[in-house]
Design a protein around this motif. Structure first.
Motif, mmCIF file in Angstrom:
data_model
loop_
_atom_site.group_PDB
_atom_site.id
_atom_site.type_symbol
_atom_site.label_atom_id
_atom_site.label_comp_id
_atom_site.label_asym_id
_atom_site.label_seq_id
_atom_site.Cartn_x
_atom_site.Cartn_y
_atom_site.Cartn_z
ATOM 1 N N GLY A 28 0.555 -1.320 -0.129
ATOM 2 C CA GLY A 28 0.042 -0.038 -0.105
ATOM 3 C C GLY A 28 0.826 1.314 0.097
ATOM 4 N N ALA A 31 2.608 1.557 -3.395
ATOM 5 C CA ALA A 31 1.592 1.395 -4.643
ATOM 6 C C ALA A 31 2.194 0.369 -5.583
ATOM 7 N N THR A 32 2.352 -0.907 -4.873
ATOM 8 C CA THR A 32 2.748 -1.935 -5.830
ATOM 9 C C THR A 32 1.814 -3.111 -5.345
#
Length: 258
Positions: A28, A31-32
């Motif tokens: 989170g 962002a992956t």
């Protein structure tokens, strides 16, 4: 877009700063996907930059001193300490092993919580030094500052003369099949003696201890009456505990505040 090298450095920085990270949380933040984070953790573990554990990663090495370890992950240790507090009865003689979670427990105990508390930790004895109704006994022996504890033949001899109602024993590693482990042989010998002399035994386990590679076994899980686990303890480990040790009383902490 973040480069793989930048992402992996961010992971290493987070582990060093926080001590323990979860793959889902890292996904989170960065962002992956969790799969990408798990591959990164595997590669970083192989490179010797962290230790991959169930669900995430921890620092490769603990903090250098006991004093630093005592202030690491305090919210988690306090929750475990509250679980251990519920094991103590007012008439008990309690044998408390050295360790940072047990120091957190000592800081929340009240005078009169037990008849007597015996410990091999000078820091725990000092934290309880103002008690008047509860007798505080510090075991002798050779002091090891890195562990914040006394060990050796003199300590073992004193423990052998005790008959405590309850032992609270620190755990460096948990193997569901083989039992509880410590990080060095002197520590393991003392923990084994503590279990042997006590009528009841309890232990608190941080999540990463299920993946620790502590080499020195000191007791079977059958010797433990109550195991205090974190609210998010690894589900597979909990299922195996319940399957192989149905007699073991498992207590879970409240959920940590975000």
């Amino acid at each position: 877009m973040q480069l793989p090298e930048e992402r992996r450095q961010a992971i290493v920085d987070a582990v060093e700063r926080e001590g323990r990270v979860l793959a889902a949380e890292l996904a989170g933040r960065l962002a992956t996907s969790e799969d990408t984070i798990r591959r990164d953790l595997r590669d970083l573990d192989a490179a010797g930059l962290l230790r991959r554990v169930h669900g995430g990663a921890v620092r490769l090495r603990p903090a250098a001193s006991f004093g630093e370890r005592a202030e690491t992950d305090l919210p988690r240790k306090m929750l475990l300490a509250h679980g251990l507090r519920a094991c103590i009865r007012p008439d008990d003689t309690v044998l408390i092993d050295a360790g940072s979670t047990h120091l957190a427990l000592a800081r929340l105990l009240e005078d009169g919580c037990a008849a007597a508390i015996v410990t091999n930790s000078p820091q725990i004895a000092l934290a309880l030094g103002h008690f008047r109704r509860t007798r505080i006994v510090l075991l002798g022996g050779t002091y090891h500052p890195d562990e914040g504890a006394t060990y050796g033949a003199a300590t073992l001899a004193e423990v052998g003369r005790l008959r405590p109602d309850l032992a609270l024993v620190g755990v460096c590693g948990v193997d569901v099949e083989r039992g509880l482990a410590a990080s060095n042989p002197e520590e393991a010998a003392l923990k084994e003696a503590m279990l042997a002399v006590s009528a009841r035994c309890a232990a608190a386990v941080l999540n990463e201890r299920f993946d620790e590679r502590a080499a020195f076994l000191f007791g079977a899980l059958e010797r433990i009456d109550q195991l205090v686990l974190e609210s998010d303890a690894p589900p597979q480990a909990v299922a195996r505990l319940r399957d192989r040790h149905p007699e073991l009383d498992l207590t879970f902490t409240a959920k940590a505040e975000a």
